[in-house]
Design a protein around this motif. Structure first.
Motif, PDB file in Angstrom:
ATOM      1  N   ILE A  10       0.760  -1.296   0.069  1.00  0.00           N
ATOM      2  CA  ILE A  10      -0.024   0.003  -0.243  1.00  0.00           C
ATOM      3  C   ILE A  10       0.757   1.131  -0.080  1.00  0.00           C
ATOM      4  O   ILE A  10       0.650   1.997  -0.739  1.00  0.00           O
ATOM      5  N   LEU A  11       1.910   1.339   0.712  1.00  0.00           N
ATOM      6  CA  LEU A  11       2.789   2.376   1.000  1.00  0.00           C
ATOM      7  C   LEU A  11       3.558   2.574  -0.439  1.00  0.00           C
ATOM      8  O   LEU A  11       3.535   3.675  -0.671  1.00  0.00           O
ATOM      9  N   SER A  12       3.830   1.668  -0.964  1.00  0.00           N
ATOM     10  CA  SER A  12       4.784   1.934  -2.319  1.00  0.00           C
ATOM     11  C   SER A  12       3.725   2.383  -3.456  1.00  0.00           C
ATOM     12  O   SER A  12       4.182   3.178  -4.174  1.00  0.00           O
ATOM     13  N   LEU A  13       2.679   2.099  -3.329  1.00  0.00           N
ATOM     14  CA  LEU A  13       1.434   2.336  -4.012  1.00  0.00           C
ATOM     15  C   LEU A  13       1.213   3.801  -4.225  1.00  0.00           C
ATOM     16  O   LEU A  13       0.936   4.712  -5.149  1.00  0.00           O
ATOM     17  N   GLN A  14       1.132   4.232  -2.545  1.00  0.00           N
ATOM     18  CA  GLN A  14       0.789   5.637  -2.419  1.00  0.00           C
ATOM     19  C   GLN A  14       1.906   6.740  -2.281  1.00  0.00           C
ATOM     20  O   GLN A  14       1.891   7.905  -2.707  1.00  0.00           O
ATOM     21  N   SER A  15       3.249   6.330  -2.132  1.00  0.00           N
ATOM     22  CA  SER A  15       4.197   7.146  -1.954  1.00  0.00           C
ATOM     23  C   SER A  15       5.549   7.170  -3.054  1.00  0.00           C
ATOM     24  O   SER A  15       6.372   8.043  -2.894  1.00  0.00           O
TER      25      SER A  15
ATOM     26  N   ALA B 126       9.088   4.351 -11.171  1.00  0.00           N
ATOM     27  CA  ALA B 126      10.383   3.775 -11.223  1.00  0.00           C
ATOM     28  C   ALA B 126      10.881   3.445  -9.786  1.00  0.00           C
ATOM     29  O   ALA B 126      11.470   2.382  -9.980  1.00  0.00           O
ATOM     30  N   GLU B 127      10.353   4.082  -8.942  1.00  0.00           N
ATOM     31  CA  GLU B 127      10.909   3.353  -7.505  1.00  0.00           C
ATOM     32  C   GLU B 127      10.251   2.237  -7.296  1.00  0.00           C
ATOM     33  O   GLU B 127      10.727   1.268  -6.461  1.00  0.00           O
ATOM     34  N   ARG B 128       8.827   2.001  -7.566  1.00  0.00           N
ATOM     35  CA  ARG B 128       8.047   0.775  -7.411  1.00  0.00           C
ATOM     36  C   ARG B 128       8.849  -0.543  -8.338  1.00  0.00           C
ATOM     37  O   ARG B 128       9.149  -1.472  -7.793  1.00  0.00           O
ATOM     38  N   TYR B 129       9.182  -0.157  -9.533  1.00  0.00           N
ATOM     39  CA  TYR B 129       9.946  -1.119 -10.050  1.00  0.00           C
ATOM     40  C   TYR B 129      11.265  -1.596  -9.577  1.00  0.00           C
ATOM     41  O   TYR B 129      11.591  -2.610  -9.494  1.00  0.00           O
TER      42      TYR B 129
END
Length: 196
Positions: free
Chosen positions: A139-144, A148-151
Motif C-alpha cells: 500500500i505504501l509503495s503504491l501511495q508514496s 520507477a521506484e516501485r519497479y
C-alpha cells in the motif's frame, strides 16, 4: 517429505519432529498445471497453500479490467487471506502461471491445530503478521513511490521476477501501463550496463 515447508516454517517457529510428523499427516500435496484455478472469485477460501514449486497470481477486476493483486513464488504461503480469515467470498481469483507443486491445509484443520497446541497458534499469528506487513508495504509503495521506484523496489526484492511472470502482469501489479514498464525496464537495463 515436506522439507521445503518445514524450512519455511522454521523462519517463524522451530517445529519439533513430533510437530512435523503431526502436520505431515494433516496437509495435502497437490500438483497443478499452468493456468489452473486455485481459488475462484466470489467463493470462500478454504485452503492455505505453501508453494513448493512454481508461481501463482491473484487477480481482481476493476471496470472489467484484469488487475494483478499479487504474485506467489516458491517458498510463499498463499491464499485469498481476506476470505480465508473472514469466511467471506474471495475478492480475487488465484491462478497458476506455471506448473505448481503445493502443500495445502484446510481452514477447519488449521482451526483444529490452533485449539490443540499453542505452538500452532503462535505460528499462525507470526505468518499473519508477516502477511500484514507485506500488505502495508505494498500500500505504501503504491501511495508514496514513483513508478520507477516501485519497479526498482520489486527488482531489489526479486531480481528474477521477469523470468517468472509476464511483463503485462507485472505492469498491472505495479499500477502502470505496459508501455511505461517497458520504458522503465530499458532505462534500468541501461543503468546496469553503465554501472558494470
Amino acid at each position: 517429505m515436506h522439507q521445503k515447508l518445514f524450512s519455511a516454517l522454521d523462519r517463524f517457529v522451530i517445529l519439533s519432529s513430533k510437530h512435523q510428523e503431526e502436520l505431515s499427516k494433516l496437509v495435502k500435496r497437490q500438483e497443478l498445471p499452468k493456468n489452473a484455478v486455485l481459488q475462484e472469485l466470489g467463493e470462500t477460501s478454504n485452503y492455505l497453500h505453501f508453494v513448493e514449486e512454481g508461481t501463482v497470481r491473484a487477480i481482481y477486476y476493476q471496470d472489467s479490467k484484469e488487475i494483478t493483486a499479487w504474485f506467489g513464488f516458491a517458498g510463499d504461503f498463499v491464499s485469498s487471506f481476506y476470505s480465508f480469515v473472514s469466511r467471506k467470498p474471495s475478492p480475487e481469483k488465484i491462478v497458476t502461471i506455471s506448473d505448481c507443486k503445493l502443500i495445502s491445509i484446510s481452514y477447519e484443520t488449521l482451526q483444529f491445530l490452533y485449539e490443540k497446541d499453542i505452538i500452532w497458534n503462535k505460528l499462525g499469528r507470526l505468518i499473519t503478521e508477516r502477511y500484514y506487513m507485506e500488505c502495508q508495504e505494498r500500500i505504501l509503495s503504491l501511495q508514496s513511490m514513483s513508478a520507477a521506484e516501485r519497479y526498482d523496489n520489486v527488482l531489489d526484492r526479486r531480481p528474477d521476477i521477469l523470468k517468472k511472470v509476464k511483463l503485462g502482469h507485472l505492469a498491472s501489479y505495479l499500477g502502470m501501463a505496459q508501455a511505461n514498464l517497458s520504458r522503465l525496464r530499458s532505462t534500468w537495463q541501461n543503468r546496469q550496463r553503465i554501472n558494470n
